[in-house]
Design a protein around this motif. Structure first.
Motif, PDB file in Angstrom:
ATOM      1  N   GLU A  84      16.354   7.582 -40.848  1.00 25.27           N
ATOM      2  CA  GLU A  84      16.390   8.007 -39.453  1.00 25.27           C
ATOM      3  C   GLU A  84      15.359   7.208 -38.687  1.00 25.27           C
ATOM      4  N   GLU A  92      23.213  13.012 -44.779  1.00 25.96           N
ATOM      5  CA  GLU A  92      24.350  12.842 -43.882  1.00 25.96           C
ATOM      6  C   GLU A  92      23.892  12.162 -42.605  1.00 25.96           C
ATOM      7  N   LEU A  93      24.833  11.554 -41.898  1.00 22.87           N
ATOM      8  CA  LEU A  93      24.561  10.929 -40.611  1.00 22.87           C
ATOM      9  C   LEU A  93      25.053  11.853 -39.516  1.00 22.87           C
ATOM     10  N   ARG A  94      24.203  12.069 -38.496  1.00 18.27           N
ATOM     11  CA  ARG A  94      24.541  12.989 -37.417  1.00 18.27           C
ATOM     12  C   ARG A  94      24.745  12.231 -36.112  1.00 18.27           C
ATOM     13  N   PRO A  95      25.677  12.681 -35.288  1.00 17.25           N
ATOM     14  CA  PRO A  95      25.868  12.059 -33.973  1.00 17.25           C
ATOM     15  C   PRO A  95      24.588  12.148 -33.139  1.00 17.25           C
ATOM     16  N   TYR A 143      19.878   5.299 -36.680  1.00 13.74           N
ATOM     17  CA  TYR A 143      19.518   5.014 -38.064  1.00 13.74           C
ATOM     18  C   TYR A 143      19.272   3.523 -38.221  1.00 13.74           C
ATOM     19  N   THR A 147      24.327   3.961 -34.785  1.00 14.47           N
ATOM     20  CA  THR A 147      24.593   5.388 -34.649  1.00 14.47           C
ATOM     21  C   THR A 147      26.019   5.636 -35.144  1.00 14.47           C
ATOM     22  N   VAL A 148      26.364   6.864 -35.314  1.00 13.62           N
ATOM     23  CA  VAL A 148      27.719   7.230 -35.729  1.00 13.62           C
ATOM     24  C   VAL A 148      28.741   6.732 -34.701  1.00 13.62           C
TER      25      VAL A 148
END
Length: 179
Positions: A57, A119-122, A126, A142-143
């Motif tokens: 992050e 996990e990747l979050r909106p 990153y 980003t997502v």
């Protein structure tokens, strides 16, 4: 008596080459691909015997000594010059998911609390980074970037502060030329 002058400027020039060899290359060695909707790290290893890469992050909130480092990473022996690893997926044969350990930084008077990234979050930025014998310029994403990355394309660094979409072939060619 005549005073002898030395060309002091010539002495540091060879040292300049040594100092600059430790910096990341200008060309990419790490990129982000998307396969079947899932993020995949792509690392060009320059035929190194050991390599690693990971994602963390990159939203800088709080004071330097009070932030938690949230990361995920893998490392191992590359079987080819290009290694692709689905983020949070199983690592390639001979690679391992890195253990999460806190980082003591006694000289700075802080300890860095490290937590696993799962996990990747909106809305969160990153950074994907990688290294072997060379340290790669990281790729920030980003997502929201995922839909922009087409089949056989990657998101790769353009200098240190921006990214661009390029063909996987162009990424490999630029990385190979930088080894």
């Amino acid at each position: 008596m005549r005073r002898r002058r030395f060309p002091w400027i010539l002495i540091p020039l060879p040292l300049l080459g040594l100092l600059t060899s430790c910096t990341p290359p200008d060309e990419p060695f790490v990129a982000l691909a998307v396969q079947d909707g899932q993020p995949v790290g792509v690392l060009f290893t320059c035929d190194d015997s050991f390599a690693q890469f990971g994602v963390f992050e990159n939203d800088h909130q709080g004071e330097a000594g009070e932030r938690t480092l949230i990361k995920w990473g893998v490392s191992g022996r590359p079987a080819s010059e290009v290694v692709e690893v689905p983020l949070f997926g199983p690592p390639p044969d001979g690679w391992n998911v890195n253990d999460i350990v806190d980082i003591p930084a006694a000289e700075a008077g802080i300890d860095v609390d490290v937590e696993p990234l799962t996990e990747l979050r909106p809305g969160v930025t990153y950074s994907l980074s990688g290294s072997g014998s060379h340290y790669a310029i990281s790729v920030d994403f980003t997502v929201a970037d995922f839909p922009r990355i087409g089949p056989d394309e990657v998101l790769m660094p353009r200098g240190r502060d921006s990214t661009k979409i390029a063909s996987r072939e162009a990424f490999v060619r630029k990385a190979r030329d930088s080894c």
